[in-house]
Design a protein around this motif. Structure first.
Motif, PDB file in Angstrom:
ATOM      1  N   LEU A  11       0.837  -1.207   0.000  1.00  0.00           N
ATOM      2  CA  LEU A  11       0.000   0.000   0.000  1.00  0.00           C
ATOM      3  C   LEU A  11       0.869   1.254   0.000  1.00  0.00           C
ATOM      4  O   LEU A  11       0.602   2.225  -0.722  1.00  0.00           O
ATOM      5  N   LEU A 196      -5.259   5.889   3.402  1.00  0.00           N
ATOM      6  CA  LEU A 196      -4.621   4.668   3.901  1.00  0.00           C
ATOM      7  C   LEU A 196      -5.192   4.310   5.267  1.00  0.00           C
ATOM      8  O   LEU A 196      -5.363   5.186   6.123  1.00  0.00           O
ATOM      9  N   LEU A 232      -6.720   2.548   0.297  1.00  0.00           N
ATOM     10  CA  LEU A 232      -5.659   1.540   0.394  1.00  0.00           C
ATOM     11  C   LEU A 232      -5.684   0.940   1.796  1.00  0.00           C
ATOM     12  O   LEU A 232      -5.353   1.624   2.771  1.00  0.00           O
TER      13      LEU A 232
END
Ligand code: GLP
Length: 260
Positions: A11, A196, A232
């Motif tokens: 990621l 993220l 992600l």
């Protein structure tokens, strides 16, 4: 909204690829930077590419998302200092080209309006890196935030102050009550949002963001309204997603040239 489920190191490389791709084609791009632990591996990867591969930030500009109100200018947890330590001082980015909301201004509303204008004057944020709080906040837009909000003063929830106490030697009283933060409307104006999240503690917030109704109760759900969002996440953060298998299949079938 594209959801990529992969190990954390993958990621981080994907997010770094996006920033690098932007800087290689548009060296004067405007980056949106987030604090918190989620983007740290991305910043480490960008620093590595700067040191080892010559990736330059010299002509870029950066805007941070949010800031505590009331911390002394030299406080290590002031986000302006955090982002310098984690990324901008480690690459060739002149500190004068990095801006953040001013949590120390005498006139906070005026400083917030000036910050909005500064982002507009820079041409807007091209890629915005984001994390997500366990209660679904983005930047410091806590549950109940207007989905059209702009940079302003907010009060932190008890949950967020508790989550962030780890950065203040576990002293809850040391965590400020107030912050200045880009609004959800400000964030939605960026060109590409790269969020993220890792770990099981984020699983419910990720589920609500991706699959829940768009609601101020889960502020990150507003990202469903943006045309270019990359989410992600690792397996643990994906563990509450109903569509996890579909997202995995879609990613596996995606042509490599496409990028995020
Ligand atoms: C903080 C920051 C957010 C960040 C979030 C998650 O309070 N204001 O910008 O995304 O909480 O932090 P972490 O990535 O450390 O879990």
């Amino acid at each position: 909204m594209e959801v990529v489920i992969a190990p954390a190191d993958v990621l981080a490389r994907l997010a770094a690829d996006t920033v690098e791709g932007l800087l290689r084609t548009r060296p004067d791009a405007v980056l949106g930077l987030a604090t918190g632990s989620s983007p740290l591996a991305v910043y480490d990867e960008l620093v590595r590419r700067h040191v080892e591969e010559g990736l330059s930030f010299a002509r870029a500009r950066a805007f941070t998302l949010d800031e505590y109100v009331g911390l002394p200018l030299d406080h290590p947890q002031r986000y302006r200092n955090v982002i310098a330590r984690e990324l901008t001082d480690r690459v060739d980015l002149d500190p004068a080209r990095v801006a953040g909301p001013d949590g120390a201004a005498d006139d906070l509303p005026a400083a917030c309006a000036a910050y909005e204008q500064a982002i507009v004057d820079a041409g807007g944020v091209d890629v915005q890196i984001l994390g997500i709080g366990t209660d679904g906040h983005i930047a410091f837009n806590e549950p109940g935030s207007s989905l059209a909000s702009r940079t302003r003063v907010k009060t932190l929830t008890a949950q967020t102050r508790q989550d962030n106490a780890r950065f203040f030697d576990d002293d809850l009283e040391a965590v400020p009550q107030h912050c200045v933060t880009q609004g959800i409307g400000t964030i939605l104006a960026a060109g590409h949002l790269v969020l993220l999240a890792t770990g099981r503690a984020k699983a419910e917030a990720v589920h609500q963001m991706v699959e829940g109704p768009v609601s101020a109760l889960w502020p990150a759900s507003a990202l469903q309204l943006h045309p270019h969002v990359s989410v992600l996440i690792d397996d643990a953060a994906a563990s509450r997603l109903q569509l996890a298998d579909h997202f995995r299949q879609t990613w596996a079938a995606k042509p490599a040239w496409q990028g995020l």
